[in-house]
Design a protein around this motif. Structure first.
Motif, PDB file in Angstrom:
ATOM      1  N   ASP A 658      13.489  72.240 -81.932  1.00  0.00           N
ATOM      2  CA  ASP A 658      14.658  71.733 -81.222  1.00  0.00           C
ATOM      3  C   ASP A 658      14.298  70.506 -80.381  1.00  0.00           C
ATOM      4  OD1 ASP A 658      17.269  71.577 -80.394  1.00  0.00           O
ATOM      5  OD2 ASP A 658      17.195  73.297 -79.053  1.00  0.00           O
ATOM      6  N   MET A 659      13.159  70.597 -79.690  1.00  0.00           N
ATOM      7  CA  MET A 659      12.722  69.489 -78.856  1.00  0.00           C
ATOM      8  C   MET A 659      12.427  68.259 -79.704  1.00  0.00           C
ATOM      9  SD  MET A 659       9.510  69.331 -76.212  1.00  0.00           S
ATOM     10  CE  MET A 659       8.316  69.002 -77.499  1.00  0.00           C
ATOM     11  N   ASP A 660      11.764  68.471 -80.824  1.00  0.00           N
ATOM     12  CA  ASP A 660      11.431  67.358 -81.709  1.00  0.00           C
ATOM     13  C   ASP A 660      12.709  66.712 -82.242  1.00  0.00           C
ATOM     14  OD1 ASP A 660       9.334  65.846 -82.904  1.00  0.00           O
ATOM     15  OD2 ASP A 660       9.836  66.757 -84.827  1.00  0.00           O
ATOM     16  N   GLY A 661      13.680  67.532 -82.600  1.00  0.00           N
ATOM     17  CA  GLY A 661      14.941  67.004 -83.102  1.00  0.00           C
ATOM     18  C   GLY A 661      15.694  66.218 -82.043  1.00  0.00           C
ATOM     19  N   LYS A 662      15.681  66.715 -80.804  1.00  0.00           N
ATOM     20  CA  LYS A 662      16.394  66.011 -79.737  1.00  0.00           C
ATOM     21  C   LYS A 662      15.678  64.725 -79.345  1.00  0.00           C
ATOM     22  CE  LYS A 662      19.180  69.693 -77.758  1.00  0.00           C
ATOM     23  NZ  LYS A 662      19.218  70.484 -78.995  1.00  0.00           N
ATOM     24  N   ALA A 663      14.349  64.728 -79.377  1.00  0.00           N
ATOM     25  CA  ALA A 663      13.601  63.494 -79.108  1.00  0.00           C
ATOM     26  C   ALA A 663      13.910  62.453 -80.180  1.00  0.00           C
ATOM     27  CB  ALA A 663      12.110  63.783 -79.051  1.00  0.00           C
ATOM     28  N   GLU A 664      13.998  62.893 -81.411  1.00  0.00           N
ATOM     29  CA  GLU A 664      14.360  61.976 -82.495  1.00  0.00           C
ATOM     30  C   GLU A 664      15.773  61.440 -82.289  1.00  0.00           C
ATOM     31  OE1 GLU A 664      14.793  61.867 -87.382  1.00  0.00           O
ATOM     32  OE2 GLU A 664      13.969  63.632 -86.387  1.00  0.00           O
ATOM     33  N   SER A 756      -0.230  49.122 -83.374  1.00  0.00           N
ATOM     34  CA  SER A 756       0.246  50.497 -83.467  1.00  0.00           C
ATOM     35  C   SER A 756       1.753  50.530 -83.250  1.00  0.00           C
ATOM     36  CB  SER A 756      -0.447  51.391 -82.436  1.00  0.00           C
ATOM     37  OG  SER A 756      -0.098  50.991 -81.123  1.00  0.00           O
ATOM     38  N   LEU A 757       2.365  51.639 -83.681  1.00  0.00           N
ATOM     39  CA  LEU A 757       3.814  51.814 -83.594  1.00  0.00           C
ATOM     40  C   LEU A 757       4.122  53.121 -82.862  1.00  0.00           C
ATOM     41  CD1 LEU A 757       4.620  50.874 -87.309  1.00  0.00           C
ATOM     42  CD2 LEU A 757       4.833  49.390 -85.315  1.00  0.00           C
ATOM     43  N   GLN A 758       5.011  53.052 -81.869  1.00  0.00           N
ATOM     44  CA  GLN A 758       5.397  54.231 -81.104  1.00  0.00           C
ATOM     45  C   GLN A 758       6.749  54.730 -81.576  1.00  0.00           C
ATOM     46  OE1 GLN A 758       3.774  55.940 -78.171  1.00  0.00           O
ATOM     47  NE2 GLN A 758       5.217  57.320 -79.167  1.00  0.00           N
ATOM     48  N   GLY A 759       6.836  56.042 -81.840  1.00  0.00           N
ATOM     49  CA  GLY A 759       8.082  56.640 -82.257  1.00  0.00           C
ATOM     50  C   GLY A 759       8.550  57.692 -81.285  1.00  0.00           C
ATOM     51  N   TRP A 760       9.186  58.755 -81.793  1.00  0.00           N
ATOM     52  CA  TRP A 760       9.744  59.799 -80.924  1.00  0.00           C
ATOM     53  C   TRP A 760       8.765  60.934 -80.663  1.00  0.00           C
ATOM     54  CZ3 TRP A 760      11.863  58.448 -85.686  1.00  0.00           C
ATOM     55  CH2 TRP A 760      11.638  59.338 -86.742  1.00  0.00           C
ATOM     56  N   ASN A 792       1.763  67.255 -95.047  1.00  0.00           N
ATOM     57  CA  ASN A 792       1.642  67.961 -93.778  1.00  0.00           C
ATOM     58  C   ASN A 792       2.615  67.378 -92.754  1.00  0.00           C
ATOM     59  OD1 ASN A 792       0.482  65.762 -92.364  1.00  0.00           O
ATOM     60  ND2 ASN A 792      -1.595  66.470 -92.701  1.00  0.00           N
ATOM     61  N   GLU A 793       2.796  68.068 -91.674  1.00  0.00           N
ATOM     62  CA  GLU A 793       3.829  67.723 -90.710  1.00  0.00           C
ATOM     63  C   GLU A 793       3.617  66.335 -90.123  1.00  0.00           C
ATOM     64  OE1 GLU A 793       5.801  69.583 -86.608  1.00  0.00           O
ATOM     65  OE2 GLU A 793       3.963  70.402 -87.461  1.00  0.00           O
ATOM     66  N   ASP A 794       2.380  66.006 -89.795  1.00  0.00           N
ATOM     67  CA  ASP A 794       2.079  64.719 -89.188  1.00  0.00           C
ATOM     68  C   ASP A 794       2.371  63.581 -90.160  1.00  0.00           C
ATOM     69  OD1 ASP A 794       0.825  63.098 -86.987  1.00  0.00           O
ATOM     70  OD2 ASP A 794      -0.609  62.659 -88.585  1.00  0.00           O
ATOM     71  N   THR A 795       1.971  63.766 -91.413  1.00  0.00           N
ATOM     72  CA  THR A 795       2.219  62.735 -92.421  1.00  0.00           C
ATOM     73  C   THR A 795       3.710  62.540 -92.658  1.00  0.00           C
ATOM     74  OG1 THR A 795       0.104  63.199 -93.505  1.00  0.00           O
ATOM     75  CG2 THR A 795       1.767  62.068 -94.811  1.00  0.00           C
ATOM     76  N   ASP A 796       4.455  63.638 -92.719  1.00  0.00           N
ATOM     77  CA  ASP A 796       5.907  63.541 -92.924  1.00  0.00           C
ATOM     78  C   ASP A 796       6.565  62.779 -91.774  1.00  0.00           C
ATOM     79  OD1 ASP A 796       5.708  64.908 -95.283  1.00  0.00           O
ATOM     80  OD2 ASP A 796       6.312  66.845 -94.455  1.00  0.00           O
ATOM     81  N   TYR A 797       6.103  63.029 -90.554  1.00  0.00           N
ATOM     82  CA  TYR A 797       6.659  62.315 -89.400  1.00  0.00           C
ATOM     83  C   TYR A 797       6.375  60.814 -89.506  1.00  0.00           C
ATOM     84  CZ  TYR A 797       6.541  60.135 -84.808  1.00  0.00           C
ATOM     85  OH  TYR A 797       6.704  59.256 -83.771  1.00  0.00           O
ATOM     86  N   LYS A 800       8.542  59.187 -92.067  1.00  0.00           N
ATOM     87  CA  LYS A 800       9.922  59.100 -91.578  1.00  0.00           C
ATOM     88  C   LYS A 800      10.065  57.971 -90.562  1.00  0.00           C
ATOM     89  CE  LYS A 800      13.452  62.405 -89.973  1.00  0.00           C
ATOM     90  NZ  LYS A 800      13.628  63.793 -89.469  1.00  0.00           N
ATOM     91  N   LEU A 801       9.082  57.836 -89.671  1.00  0.00           N
ATOM     92  CA  LEU A 801       9.128  56.780 -88.663  1.00  0.00           C
ATOM     93  C   LEU A 801       9.064  55.404 -89.315  1.00  0.00           C
ATOM     94  CD1 LEU A 801       9.115  55.820 -85.713  1.00  0.00           C
ATOM     95  CD2 LEU A 801       6.617  56.038 -85.752  1.00  0.00           C
ATOM     96  N   LEU A 802       8.160  55.238 -90.273  1.00  0.00           N
ATOM     97  CA  LEU A 802       8.043  53.945 -90.948  1.00  0.00           C
ATOM     98  C   LEU A 802       9.344  53.578 -91.651  1.00  0.00           C
ATOM     99  CD1 LEU A 802       4.432  54.153 -92.453  1.00  0.00           C
ATOM    100  CD2 LEU A 802       5.188  52.847 -90.470  1.00  0.00           C
ATOM    101  N   GLU A 803       9.973  54.547 -92.285  1.00  0.00           N
ATOM    102  CA  GLU A 803      11.252  54.281 -92.945  1.00  0.00           C
ATOM    103  C   GLU A 803      12.317  53.881 -91.925  1.00  0.00           C
ATOM    104  OE1 GLU A 803      11.934  57.950 -94.929  1.00  0.00           O
ATOM    105  OE2 GLU A 803      10.646  57.478 -96.647  1.00  0.00           O
TER     106      GLU A 803
END
Length: 844
Positions: A658-664, A756-760, A792-797, A800-803
């Motif tokens: 939930d937290m990850d989704g809201k940060a996104e 480097s790139l900062q995301g959520w 894995n979760e980190d790679t998927d994130y 997604k961020l790059l896209e």
């Protein structure tokens, strides 16, 4: 103590293994039950569910490749069986020296949901034993705090002679520290306390005169040792361990196994005799053919996460005496002390650089025998180099002058530590910067162990303004610098610190690496190349985004919760609770076994959220709401207490999601409202500009990157480009870019030290390559990923961020929002098994 990216990746991989184990064990139970219901004998059925789980991960291509006979291969699972006949799930996390193996071991207990029960933590040496148990005892230490969170504040720390009861195992997280010889000794076992018939564990055994109960227990556990008359079981620790089936953590497992097959088999047999339900090995250099290597972390991963000081400067004086080497050591220490003082004044960050001096002798009766003695060094430092006596400590088997000293405390005066072997293992102080080797050691192991003592980066955070405080320094007496560099390089590889060979720079005689300036190729030297950064609006201006300030602080914590209650009476849920991969008991204790004073404690659930939810009041609100839902549905506290492991894991997983989704959502909403942008601003304070030169250390043996036909590369932005800066996948990808007619130039970005790139999420994304197309000047910003990281979760994130960033950049460009007419850009992740097809679509 936040986990680094490679540590989180290791835990994700462990979680993947645990999920596969759970599935394999569930399927085994279903199959056996179906056969038994059909009246079929199951005694010959294959019960090796860990091997099935391993094959599942192998099919998913998520296991790391291991060098074998010159090739990279994924080994088959190595099966172990307890004396009870049950298969033992056992895996190894390969983490280099200095990579935080103990922290990972503690964090792993949370992954395997070990909040109660018994953990046997085995270490190889007295030094590591004392260091680990001191950390576990200290309630202010991050290790202990994490254990408290896992267990809900119910930690029971034990040593070999300590007594515990069955109720302790059921209601506490019991961790017994054990030094290796106690577990591995095969001879004279009756004289060891671990095997002694002590009579101190009565709660685990029937009354001695209850022949029926003793017979049933003996038949159920035929491996239990009996007294000499054979009438009843010994009430010894080894018998208790066989009954409770502990989780075993093997710290520094590579030192536990011997140097030959006989010793290895003996130790495996010793561990198997403990009847463990799960074995987790933590090792820098695991034994292939014995350990199932689930995670393979390199030294470069530690470098990327700022865990270690690099580069290593090696200074050698082959034609001088030890006093000159010591004087040069002092000069370097003084330079570092000056930089540290400026750091304190400018950033209020405290570091007190310390020098370690390794001597030939420390014994009381060993002076005046032609060897360099610790007292000789102390005397020379005081009388000739004017070092105050209170800044010097000797640490040896006879003199333990560091006892009780907190070297990280600003009140400590220590700047010199003199030793021989006392600090080779189990000692860590990130303030140690300089190592003086006065013993002329040529032993690779001894040299590397000492070098490892000065490699840890203070606070695991590099210092931007004073680069000298980001590296460590070795001063060698009477050694050829080339030999010293080679020895250290080989030793680091032996400690699992792979991929760091190019970070060892020698000064002195011999063939040592030298500082070299690498410049742009002539045809590119006038190009001004800017890369976009993620920016956040600040009034009428823009600044680089700050995760805590701009994302975390704006999340609506009041809207985060754990969702609907769990139906604890549902058959699938019951099965999920009971099937715990045989890491813990197959069911929690019944209500009758809970202490009368036991109550459902809200703090237990709150602690499980502490590392994710910064506000403890919000964590308490989430936990209380979740518990109340179950109470209101008719579940009493006894039932909730018995299922607290499962419930806390559900709570944690749901809050995280939930937290990850809201940060996104916060990130994307701010992008939509133009509070976050991904632009080129033509402002050197906001854009990242690729430099026109940089410095590296290279030796005459360093090879330039060449094509498969041996031809020099042509289209790299800089020249030369050295092979040591690439792994296999990166090399193949670079050569692909270089031979493409569609590419104008390309560049391999320095790992974790540049763009480097900062995301959520908190952790930044560090692309590996930037390239430019010939036809339209389009920028390609790319990250490569090995196949074992795919999915894995980190790679998927990151994908997604790059896209997301690419879409944001393209939209701003299409709308004409950028200050200049810049070319478009593509941000992509290239995977080891598909990168050629991906690259073809982007480039050709």
């Amino acid at each position: 103590m936040q986990l680094k990216s490679y540590q989180q990746t290791a835990l994700e991989q462990l979680g993947r293994w645990l999920d596969a184990l759970k599935q394999a064990r569930t399927e085994l139970q279903k199959r056996l039950k179906a056969l038994e219901d059909a009246g079929i004998d199951t005694s010959q059925e294959n019960r090796d569910f860990p091997a099935v789980a391993w094959r599942t991960l192998k099919k998913q291509n998520v296991l790391p490749g291991i060098p074998q006979d010159g090739n990279i291969a994924i080994p088959e699972y190595i099966t172990r069986t307890a004396t009870s006949g049950d298969p033992i799930p056992h895996v190894c996390l390969k983490i280099p020296t200095g990579g935080g193996k103990t922290l990972l071991g503690v964090a792993a207990l949370e992954r395997i949901k070990q909040d109660t029960g018994f953990v046997l933590w085995i270490v190889p040496t007295k030094a590591i034993y004392e260091q680990t148990i001191a950390a576990f005892r200290n309630r202010e230490h991050p290790y202990r705090q994490r254990l408290e969170r896992i267990s809900g504040g119910r930690v029971k720390l034990l040593q070999k002679a300590d007594r515990f009861t069955k109720q302790d195992i059921e209601n506490y997280l019991c961790i017994m520290m054990l030094m290796l010889p106690s577990a591995n000794r095969q001879k004279n076992k009756d004289f060891l306390k671990i095997f002694r018939d002590s009579g101190g564990y009565t709660s685990f055994f029937p009354e001695q005169d209850d022949s029926t109960a003793n017979k049933i227990l003996s038949e159920q556990y035929p491996d239990l040792e009996k007294n000499n008359s054979g009438n009843w079981m010994k009430q010894s620790l080894i018998n208790v361990l066989k009954l409770i089936r502990p989780t075993v953590i093997l710290d520094e497992a590579h030192k536990a196994y011997g140097k030959n097959d006989t010793n290895n088999k003996q130790f495996v047999k010793s561990v198997n005799r403990l009847n463990p339900r799960f074995v987790l090995e933590l090792s820098a250099t695991p034994k292939t053919g014995i350990s199932n290597i689930l995670v393979n972390t390199s030294g470069a991963d530690l470098q990327d996460e700022e865990m270690i000081k690099l580069p290593i400067e090696v200074h050698s004086f082959s034609n001088s005496d030890w006093k000159h080497t010591l004087a040069e050591t002092q000069k370097q220490l003084n330079r570092l002390a000056s930089a540290a003082l400026k750091l304190k004044e400018g950033e209020n960050r405290y570091i007190r650089p310390i020098a370690l001096v390794r001597v030939q002798r420390t014994g009381r009766d060993q002076r005046q025998q032609g060897y360099i003695h610790s007292e000789d060094v102390r005397e020379y430092l005081i009388q000739n180099l004017a070092v105050p006596e209170n800044q010097i400590r000797i640490q040896s088997s006879e003199k333990k002058e560091l006892a009780g000293e907190n070297l990280l405390n600003e009140m400590s005066s220590v700047r010199w530590i003199i030793t021989k072997d006392a600090l080779k293992e189990g000692w860590d102080c990130s303030f140690a910067y300089v190592l003086a080797l006065l013993d002329n050691t040529t032993a690779t192991t001894a040299m590397t162990q000492m070098v490892g003592r000065v490699m840890r980066q203070p606070q695991a955070r590099r210092i931007k303004k004073y680069a000298s405080l980001n590296q460590c320094y070795i001063y060698c007496y009477n050694q050829d610098v080339g030999d010293a560099v080679k020895g250290i390089r080989a030793g680091l590889e032996n400690e699992g610190l792979t991929g760091l060979g190019g970070s060892i720079h020698g000064y002195g005689s011999g063939d040592a690496p030298e500082r070299t300036t690498v410049k742009r190729r002539g045809k590119y030297k006038k190009l001004n190349i800017f890369l976009p950064q993620v920016l956040h609006k600040d009034g009428k201006k823009w600044r680089p985004i700050d995760y805590d300030r701009d994302i975390l602080s704006t999340v609506d914590w009041g809207a985060i919760g754990a969702g609907a209650k769990v139906n604890l009476d549902d058959e699938d849920t019951i099965r999920e609770i009971k099937v715990t991969v045989d890491i813990q008991s197959e069911s929690k204790p019944s209500e009758a076994t809970i202490d009368a004073g036991e109550r459902l404690n809200l703090d237990y659930f709150v602690r499980r959220l502490a590392d994710m939810v910064p506000n403890p009041w919000q964590a308490a609100r989430m936990a209380e709401s979740f518990i109340e839902q179950h109470r209101n549905s008719g579940h009493d506290d006894s039932k909730l207490l018995n299922n607290r492991i499962y419930l806390s894991e559900v709570l944690r997983r749901r809050v995280k999601d939930d937290m990850d989704g809201k940060a996104e959502s916060v990130f994307r909403d701010k992008v939509g409202q133009n509070e976050i942008r991904f632009h080129l601003e033509t402002d050197e304070r906001l854009d990242y500009e690729l430099s026109k030169s940089f410095e590296v250390f290279v030796s005459s043996q360093e090879r330039s990157l060449q094509s498969e036909h041996g031809r020099p590369i042509q289209q790299s932005l800089f020249d030369p480009v050295y092979e040591s800066g690439f792994n296999g996948l990166e090399r193949d990808f670079a050569l692909y870019l270089d031979k493409s007619n569609a590419i104008y130039w390309w560049h391999k970005i320095a790992a974790r030290q540049a763009y480097s790139l900062q995301g959520w999420r908190r952790h930044r994304v560090y692309p590996d390559f930037v390239a430019c197309r010939k036809d339209n000047g389009k920028l390609l910003i790319l990250e490569t990923k090995g196949i074992h990281l795919k999915g894995n979760e980190d790679t998927d994130y990151k994908k997604k961020l790059l896209e997301t960033l690419e879409k944001t950049y393209r939209t701003a460009l299409d709308r004409g929002e950028m200050m200049v007419n810049e070319p478009s850009a593509t941000f992509s992740m290239m995977f080891e098994d598909t990168w050629k097809e991906q690259a073809s679509g982007l480039i050709e």
